[in-house]
Write a protein that holds these residues in place. Structure first.
Motif, PDB file in Angstrom:
ATOM      1  N   ASP A  68       2.464  -4.768   7.878  1.00  0.00           N
ATOM      2  CA  ASP A  68       1.306  -4.137   8.535  1.00  0.00           C
ATOM      3  C   ASP A  68       0.614  -3.147   7.600  1.00  0.00           C
ATOM      4  O   ASP A  68      -0.625  -3.068   7.555  1.00  0.00           O
ATOM      5  N   VAL A  69       1.404  -2.380   6.835  1.00  0.00           N
ATOM      6  CA  VAL A  69       0.815  -1.434   5.883  1.00  0.00           C
ATOM      7  C   VAL A  69       0.038  -2.195   4.805  1.00  0.00           C
ATOM      8  O   VAL A  69      -1.112  -1.862   4.491  1.00  0.00           O
ATOM      9  N   LEU A  70       0.634  -3.189   4.237  1.00  0.00           N
ATOM     10  CA  LEU A  70      -0.010  -3.961   3.165  1.00  0.00           C
ATOM     11  C   LEU A  70      -1.312  -4.609   3.634  1.00  0.00           C
ATOM     12  O   LEU A  70      -2.293  -4.687   2.877  1.00  0.00           O
ATOM     13  N   ARG A  71      -1.339  -5.066   4.872  1.00  0.00           N
ATOM     14  CA  ARG A  71      -2.506  -5.776   5.371  1.00  0.00           C
ATOM     15  C   ARG A  71      -3.517  -4.842   6.033  1.00  0.00           C
ATOM     16  O   ARG A  71      -4.552  -5.287   6.535  1.00  0.00           O
ATOM     17  N   GLU A 117      -4.403  -1.518  11.807  1.00  0.00           N
ATOM     18  CA  GLU A 117      -4.652  -0.235  12.456  1.00  0.00           C
ATOM     19  C   GLU A 117      -3.866  -0.187  13.764  1.00  0.00           C
ATOM     20  O   GLU A 117      -4.180  -0.899  14.709  1.00  0.00           O
ATOM     21  N   ASN A 118      -2.821   0.649  13.779  1.00  0.00           N
ATOM     22  CA  ASN A 118      -2.086   0.850  15.030  1.00  0.00           C
ATOM     23  C   ASN A 118      -1.577   2.280  15.081  1.00  0.00           C
ATOM     24  O   ASN A 118      -1.590   3.015  14.086  1.00  0.00           O
ATOM     25  N   GLU A 119      -1.110   2.660  16.265  1.00  0.00           N
ATOM     26  CA  GLU A 119      -0.728   4.050  16.515  1.00  0.00           C
ATOM     27  C   GLU A 119       0.441   4.484  15.638  1.00  0.00           C
ATOM     28  O   GLU A 119       0.450   5.614  15.122  1.00  0.00           O
ATOM     29  N   THR A 133      -0.578   5.243  12.065  1.00  0.00           N
ATOM     30  CA  THR A 133      -1.358   6.488  12.011  1.00  0.00           C
ATOM     31  C   THR A 133      -0.454   7.707  12.162  1.00  0.00           C
ATOM     32  O   THR A 133      -0.575   8.698  11.415  1.00  0.00           O
ATOM     33  N   GLN A 134       0.475   7.643  13.139  1.00  0.00           N
ATOM     34  CA  GLN A 134       1.371   8.785  13.376  1.00  0.00           C
ATOM     35  C   GLN A 134       2.236   9.072  12.148  1.00  0.00           C
ATOM     36  O   GLN A 134       2.506  10.232  11.826  1.00  0.00           O
ATOM     37  N   LEU A 135       2.665   8.015  11.474  1.00  0.00           N
ATOM     38  CA  LEU A 135       3.512   8.192  10.293  1.00  0.00           C
ATOM     39  C   LEU A 135       2.704   8.576   9.056  1.00  0.00           C
ATOM     40  O   LEU A 135       3.272   8.940   8.018  1.00  0.00           O
ATOM     41  N   GLY A 136       1.390   8.481   9.155  1.00  0.00           N
ATOM     42  CA  GLY A 136       0.541   8.777   8.010  1.00  0.00           C
ATOM     43  C   GLY A 136       0.542   7.683   6.962  1.00  0.00           C
ATOM     44  O   GLY A 136       0.109   7.904   5.826  1.00  0.00           O
TER      45      GLY A 136
END
Length: 605
Positions: free
Chosen positions: A434-437, A440-442, A445-448
């Protein structure tokens, strides 16, 4: 002019019905007859049993066969008795009066071969009985069971060195189909075989086609494989869990197959029934855990399928070796995924073994993964693992039949490793993808993690392609799976040169869906009359049912095929058929001749 045969060759021909020895059989047998200790590694179906059965008949006394296969001793003894060999067994299944009768037969010299379970053998009562009897030799079958590193470890095998201590003058032969260098050394040490001559007859099974693919829809992949290639064949399907064996067996029955489950949790009587049906009936599929298979002597198993990744190359080789024992084409088919790796590593971490044992198991799992991910000939890699070699590609594995496409995955690998590192090596595959691609999810975002330098840099690859990258990085040792952190991926020292740009990395290009490949061989050679073939098989089935034994104990398929090809007209000609010795000629020769005569007398329509 007649040629004087050696006692071993004469026994091979008159009792077992074979004209010549195979592989290194003759040297092994002559050495054992001469009284020498021996260690034999021979592939499944290579003729290990003859290596001790023939010397036991030639030497004076009874051959004692140590075997862990209590459930199969009856079948092994039945097969020998069909040949006219005076064979019996001693294990916990025998009632006291029957065990006493067998013991008396041993003492009075009325037995040629006696199969004994290891836990029975090491009892003082049994050892005393053996000291009072004339013993020809000791054969320790499935000798890899002595290895505490192996998957078939049996604690009772650790005490079998007592045979050398109590019977130093009686030759011993230890036999197995599966042992790497470490296991071989352990066999030698624990069985006190330091002076034994070693025979390694080669590990290649050229009739087996090795195929390994990725899981994407396991049941449908299996169904396609079975329907396209083995709709009526006998086979074995291995699963990692007991529940899965029962679920898959039940589902296959709804799909028109005759499938039975087998695992250690089933009632012993039901296990024995299922095993007996698999051996005696045709077209049965056994869905099993690794509790099933060792010592299974069914020659016409046309496939072995794995729905989960085996823990070691040794396990894989031994399990696939149960296919095609008759030398005819067979398939070793497997599907696997990253979840298999995670599950197996979790099992290892939770085991009660020492740290040294866990490290050894980890190395063996890595070797199994390497075999799965390799882009070159699988057979070459498999043989190399056991210290064997093949100078050219085998032409009978998926890598040879359908060469794997590769791509330069250096940059993608660097992105994946960097993302794992920058996120603290605390997250699993799905989150890193998810990070690599740039998803956008909660949570991100929360983890920065949307602020990481690698966020969104991998949009050119889809999620499945990234899973392939991570799977191959784990398999090749660039990443490890941290079970204590919910399958988090951690960098290994091996990745440093790759991250610094000092090495490149080619990766497999995984197909979206690997199509099932149909077998190209015909079921029977062109010169065989199918009607006669089926008539001979029916005759064999009826003879087997009358005696309550598997059909192949009567005669193997090879013998029936030779009858179809050479059409023997009398007992003298029938005696020339492979696998028909004097005993079987007397018992069955006329029956099969009647079938051939009846077939030839029928008018051609």
């Amino acid at each position: 002019m007649t040629t004087q045969l050696s006692p071993a060759l004469d026994t091979l021909q008159t009792v077992f019905g074979y004209s010549d020895f195979r592989l290194q059989q003759e040297e092994i047998i002559e050495g054992l007859i001469a009284g020498h200790d021996t260690l034999v590694l021979m592939p499944t179906g290579g003729g290990k049993s003859l290596c001790y059965q023939v010397p036991a008949l030639v030497r004076e006394g009874c051959g004692i066969v140590v075997s862990p296969l209590i459930a199969l001793m009856q079948d092994q003894v039945d097969a020998l008795q069909q040949l006219g060999v005076r064979a019996s067994y001693l294990n916990s299944t025998l009632p006291a009066d029957e065990a006493y009768r067998v013991e008396r037969a041993l003492l009075t010299g009325e037995l040629d071969l006696l199969y004994v379970a290891p836990e029975r053998l090491i009892q003082e009562r049994t050892l005393t009985l053996l000291e009072q009897s004339k013993i020809a030799l000791f054969a320790i079958d499935e000798a890899h069971c002595v290895s505490q590193w192996g998957h078939d470890f049996r604690a009772d095998y650790l005490q079998l060195s007592i045979l050398h201590q109590r019977f130093p003058q009686i030759p011993r032969i230890a036999l197995t189909a599966t042992a790497d260098a470490r296991t071989r050394q352990e066999i030698i040490q624990r069985l006190d075989l330091a002076d034994a001559k070693q025979f390694i007859a080669g590990f290649d099974r050229p009739n087996i086609c090795y195929r390994i693919a990725l899981k994407h829809n396991p049941r449908q992949q299996l169904l396609r494989f079975l329907k396209n290639e083995h709709p009526k064949d006998a086979g074995i399907i291995y699963c990692l869990s007991r529940k899965k064996t029962e679920d898959i067996a039940a589902w296959l029955n709804t799909q028109g197959f005759n499938a039975l489950p087998y695992h250690a949790g089933l009632d012993a009587k039901l296990r024995a029934t299922h095993q007996s049906r698999f051996l005696r009936e045709e077209g049965i599929i056994m869905v099993a855990t690794i509790a099933f298979g060792m010592g299974i002597d069914k020659p016409d198993v046309r496939f072995v399928a794995h729905l989960d990744l085996p823990k070691t190359v040794e396990s894989y080789y031994q399990e696939t070796g149960r296919a095609g024992r008759d030398g005819q084409p067979a398939n070793a088919w497997m599907i696997y995924g990253l979840q298999d790796v995670i599950k197996l590593r979790q099992m290892m971490d939770n085991s009660q073994g020492s740290e040294e044992h866990k490290r050894a198991e980890q190395q063996r799992l890595n070797a199994m993964l390497g075999l799965c991910e390799i882009t070159s000939c699988r057979r070459q890699a498999l043989l190399h693992y056991f210290g064997d070699s093949l100078t050219q590609n085998c032409g009978n594995c998926d890598s040879c039949l359908n060469p794997v496409a590769t791509w330069d995955g250096t940059e993608a690998a660097q992105m994946a490793l960097s993302t794992a590192y920058r996120s603290g090596q605390r997250f699993g595959v799905n989150h890193l993808i998810d990070v690599l691609r740039g998803v956008e999810n909660e949570r991100i975002t929360q983890l920065g993690h949307d602020q990481l330098s690698t966020y969104g840099i991998g949009k050119k690859l889809d999620a499945n392609q990234w899973r392939s990258v991570f799977r191959q990085l784990v398999a090749r040792g660039y990443l490890s799976v941290d079970m204590e952190r919910y399958n988090a991926l951690r960098l290994q020292d091996k990745c440093r040169p790759l991250l610094r740009g000092e090495e490149s990395l080619d990766l497999r290009r995984d197909p979206v869906q690997a199509p099932a490949r149909k077998q190209t061989k015909q079921a029977l050679p062109d010169d065989i009359d199918v009607a006669l073939w089926e008539a001979l098989r029916e005759c064999r089935r009826e003879l087997a049912e009358e005696q309550g034994i598997p059909p192949y104990i009567i005669l193997h398929d090879r013998s029936l095929k030779e009858m179809c090809q050479f059409l023997p007209q009398n007992l003298a000609e029938m005696a020339q058929i492979s696998g028909i010795g004097e005993r079987k000629l007397d018992k069955y020769g006329a029956e099969f001749l009647n079938v051939i005569h009846a077939h030839l007398a029928e008018p051609v329509t």
